[in-house]
Motif scaffolding. Structure first.
Motif, PDB file in Angstrom:
ATOM      1  N   SER A  68      11.955  60.422 -18.565  1.00  0.00           N
ATOM      2  CA  SER A  68      12.649  59.132 -18.637  1.00  0.00           C
ATOM      3  C   SER A  68      12.149  58.219 -17.531  1.00  0.00           C
ATOM      4  N   LYS A  69      11.855  56.984 -17.879  1.00  0.00           N
ATOM      5  CA  LYS A  69      11.362  56.001 -16.917  1.00  0.00           C
ATOM      6  C   LYS A  69      12.520  55.517 -16.054  1.00  0.00           C
ATOM      7  N   PRO A  70      12.355  55.459 -14.735  1.00  0.00           N
ATOM      8  CA  PRO A  70      13.439  54.997 -13.865  1.00  0.00           C
ATOM      9  C   PRO A  70      13.892  53.583 -14.256  1.00  0.00           C
ATOM     10  N   LYS A  71      15.194  53.387 -14.264  1.00  0.00           N
ATOM     11  CA  LYS A  71      15.755  52.092 -14.646  1.00  0.00           C
ATOM     12  C   LYS A  71      15.597  51.110 -13.495  1.00  0.00           C
ATOM     13  N   SER A  72      15.141  49.900 -13.800  1.00  0.00           N
ATOM     14  CA  SER A  72      14.966  48.885 -12.774  1.00  0.00           C
ATOM     15  C   SER A  72      16.324  48.465 -12.215  1.00  0.00           C
ATOM     16  N   PRO A  73      16.415  48.289 -10.894  1.00  0.00           N
ATOM     17  CA  PRO A  73      17.688  47.837 -10.320  1.00  0.00           C
ATOM     18  C   PRO A  73      17.958  46.357 -10.586  1.00  0.00           C
ATOM     19  N   TRP A  74      16.970  45.666 -11.151  1.00  0.00           N
ATOM     20  CA  TRP A  74      17.104  44.237 -11.386  1.00  0.00           C
ATOM     21  C   TRP A  74      17.304  43.952 -12.871  1.00  0.00           C
ATOM     22  N   LEU A  75      18.221  43.050 -13.144  1.00  0.00           N
ATOM     23  CA  LEU A  75      18.536  42.689 -14.515  1.00  0.00           C
ATOM     24  C   LEU A  75      17.399  41.930 -15.176  1.00  0.00           C
TER      25      LEU A  75
ATOM     26  N   ILE B 238      12.671  30.676  -3.971  1.00  0.00           N
ATOM     27  CA  ILE B 238      12.133  30.941  -5.308  1.00  0.00           C
ATOM     28  C   ILE B 238      11.046  32.010  -5.245  1.00  0.00           C
ATOM     29  N   GLN B 239      10.163  31.911  -4.274  1.00  0.00           N
ATOM     30  CA  GLN B 239       9.095  32.907  -4.138  1.00  0.00           C
ATOM     31  C   GLN B 239       9.673  34.302  -3.895  1.00  0.00           C
ATOM     32  N   HIS B 240      10.725  34.370  -3.107  1.00  0.00           N
ATOM     33  CA  HIS B 240      11.360  35.663  -2.847  1.00  0.00           C
ATOM     34  C   HIS B 240      11.957  36.228  -4.138  1.00  0.00           C
TER      35      HIS B 240
ATOM     36  N   ALA C 100      13.107  40.066  -7.400  1.00  0.00           N
ATOM     37  CA  ALA C 100      13.974  40.225  -8.580  1.00  0.00           C
ATOM     38  C   ALA C 100      13.224  40.028  -9.890  1.00  0.00           C
ATOM     39  N   ARG C 101      11.906  39.902  -9.821  1.00  0.00           N
ATOM     40  CA  ARG C 101      11.075  39.704 -11.005  1.00  0.00           C
ATOM     41  C   ARG C 101      11.494  38.457 -11.778  1.00  0.00           C
ATOM     42  N   ALA C 102      11.926  37.429 -11.032  1.00  0.00           N
ATOM     43  CA  ALA C 102      12.243  36.145 -11.654  1.00  0.00           C
ATOM     44  C   ALA C 102      10.949  35.354 -11.827  1.00  0.00           C
ATOM     45  N   HIS C 103      11.025  34.260 -12.582  1.00  0.00           N
ATOM     46  CA  HIS C 103       9.836  33.446 -12.846  1.00  0.00           C
ATOM     47  C   HIS C 103      10.191  31.963 -12.826  1.00  0.00           C
ATOM     48  N   LYS C 104       9.486  31.204 -11.984  1.00  0.00           N
ATOM     49  CA  LYS C 104       9.666  29.748 -12.013  1.00  0.00           C
ATOM     50  C   LYS C 104       8.953  29.211 -13.247  1.00  0.00           C
ATOM     51  N   VAL C 105       9.719  28.619 -14.143  1.00  0.00           N
ATOM     52  CA  VAL C 105       9.145  28.170 -15.413  1.00  0.00           C
ATOM     53  C   VAL C 105       8.938  26.660 -15.450  1.00  0.00           C
ATOM     54  N   LEU C 106       9.819  25.913 -14.754  1.00  0.00           N
ATOM     55  CA  LEU C 106       9.743  24.457 -14.803  1.00  0.00           C
ATOM     56  C   LEU C 106      10.059  23.855 -13.447  1.00  0.00           C
TER      57      LEU C 106
ATOM     58  N   ALA D  30      10.024  31.783 -24.431  1.00  0.00           N
ATOM     59  CA  ALA D  30      11.388  32.118 -24.853  1.00  0.00           C
ATOM     60  C   ALA D  30      11.924  33.396 -24.213  1.00  0.00           C
ATOM     61  N   LYS D  31      11.059  34.385 -23.977  1.00  0.00           N
ATOM     62  CA  LYS D  31      11.535  35.673 -23.479  1.00  0.00           C
ATOM     63  C   LYS D  31      11.241  35.885 -21.994  1.00  0.00           C
ATOM     64  N   THR D  32      11.070  34.805 -21.259  1.00  0.00           N
ATOM     65  CA  THR D  32      10.792  34.920 -19.830  1.00  0.00           C
ATOM     66  C   THR D  32      11.984  35.530 -19.109  1.00  0.00           C
ATOM     67  N   ARG D  33      11.691  36.459 -18.220  1.00  0.00           N
ATOM     68  CA  ARG D  33      12.739  37.157 -17.475  1.00  0.00           C
ATOM     69  C   ARG D  33      13.227  36.313 -16.307  1.00  0.00           C
ATOM     70  N   ASN D  34      14.532  36.157 -16.184  1.00  0.00           N
ATOM     71  CA  ASN D  34      15.168  35.460 -15.067  1.00  0.00           C
ATOM     72  C   ASN D  34      14.476  34.118 -14.757  1.00  0.00           C
ATOM     73  N   PRO D  35      14.501  33.186 -15.721  1.00  0.00           N
ATOM     74  CA  PRO D  35      13.790  31.913 -15.541  1.00  0.00           C
ATOM     75  C   PRO D  35      14.423  31.022 -14.469  1.00  0.00           C
ATOM     76  N   ILE D  36      13.566  30.327 -13.721  1.00  0.00           N
ATOM     77  CA  ILE D  36      13.998  29.444 -12.637  1.00  0.00           C
ATOM     78  C   ILE D  36      13.486  28.030 -12.897  1.00  0.00           C
ATOM     79  N   ILE D  37      14.346  27.046 -12.664  1.00  0.00           N
ATOM     80  CA  ILE D  37      13.961  25.635 -12.728  1.00  0.00           C
ATOM     81  C   ILE D  37      14.174  25.040 -11.343  1.00  0.00           C
ATOM     82  N   GLN D  38      13.133  24.499 -10.767  1.00  0.00           N
ATOM     83  CA  GLN D  38      13.217  23.871  -9.445  1.00  0.00           C
ATOM     84  C   GLN D  38      13.479  22.376  -9.629  1.00  0.00           C
ATOM     85  N   VAL D  39      14.546  21.887  -9.010  1.00  0.00           N
ATOM     86  CA  VAL D  39      14.944  20.481  -9.139  1.00  0.00           C
ATOM     87  C   VAL D  39      14.497  19.717  -7.893  1.00  0.00           C
TER      88      VAL D  39
END
Length: 285
Positions: free
Chosen positions: A34-41, A64-66, A71-77, A95-104
């Motif tokens: 079994s593959k270890p479950k990621s601690p990040w959603l 954002i970089q952190h 957390a395997r987030a991604h700045k998308v916009l 559409a399926k980007t993990r933990n998307p981030i928008i910088q304002v």
């Protein structure tokens, strides 16, 4: 004959052990791993990062970089708002980007709280038109905290997305040192309200009952530990005054205080421990 019988018994016993060992090895080698479950959603809920007065993209870049690295987030916009309020979106959001981030980014970074709130609402609406979503998070610093809370207290269109989690960092909810507040002057009364009420608090108190119920709020506060009980610009009382403002809304309130030089007002958004606290609050299982 006796030695012959004993020899045969030894051979048969060793043969049985060999077969037993071989069977056990085969069973273990074919057992599924079994593959270890990621601690990040893995979440599709977008998170908007909002800077404060005199801020820019640099104010939220480190946070954002952190989030991207940890957390395997991604700045998308990047949502840039012109001084006239025109919203320009750059980047792409799959559409399926993990933990998307928008910088304002507000090009007029000296606008008043209510103006920034209106612009932030336009940003969320513009992003929703590009990639539909029902809920969202906000991470805000300084004046961006007041603008974000003011947005949530302002009536929006019926199809406007709902807030999921709100993170406020160094929010001047009841004054700024050197402008309308003084270090160690204010305090909380027995009623829970601040003794002195300044402009930001008055703005929010007038429509506090509009704040949505059951919001998850992480309030991050800085204390230089130099006797001022502040982060140099925002006193701890001012930052904590968001709690009495939201009384009666069943807010899920969490408070974290950071200490020392790295807890200075502008250093808080460069502080790795603060960034980790934000990431864990938003995306950790």
């Amino acid at each position: 004959m006796k030695w012959l019988v004993l020899g045969l018994m030894v051979v048969i016993g060793l043969s049985g052990c060999g077969r037993s060992g071989h069977t056990a090895t085969s069973a273990s080698s074919t057992a599924p791993t079994s593959k270890p479950k990621s601690p990040w959603l893995t979440s599709r809920v977008p998170t908007f990062y909002v800077h404060g007065f005199q801020g820019s993209a640099n104010s939220t870049n480190t946070l954002i970089q952190h989030a991207e690295q940890t957390a395997r987030a991604h700045k998308v916009l990047v949502a840039t708002v012109s001084p006239s309020g025109q919203v320009t979106l750059s980047g792409s959001w799959a559409a399926k980007t993990r933990n998307p981030i928008i910088q304002v980014v507000f090009q007029n970074n000296l606008a008043q709280y209510d103006q920034q709130s209106a612009w932030l609402a336009k940003v969320i609406t513009a992003v929703k038109a590009k990639q539909n979503f029902a809920t969202y998070n906000i991470v805000a610093h300084s004046a961006g905290c007041v603008a974000s809370v003011n947005l949530l207290m302002t009536k929006q269109a019926s199809d406007f997305p709902k807030i999921n989690k709100l993170v406020t960092i160094a929010g001047p909810f009841d004054g700024v040192v050197g402008e309308d507040d003084v270090a160690n002057q204010n305090s909380f009364l027995s009623s829970g309200q601040p003794k002195y009420v300044h402009a930001a608090y008055q703005l929010l108190a007038g429509k506090r009952t509009n704040f949505p119920h059951n919001v998850h709020l992480l309030n991050i506060i800085g204390n230089l530990d130099d006797g001022t009980n502040s982060d140099s610009l925002v006193t701890n009382v001012s930052a904590r005054s968001i709690k009495p403002l939201l009384r009666g809304t069943n807010v899920n309130y969490t408070e974290k205080v950071f200490h020392g030089k790295a807890a200075q007002h502008s250093q808080l958004h460069e502080n790795a421990a603060v960034a980790m606290a934000v990431d864990r609050y938003l995306w950790h299982r």
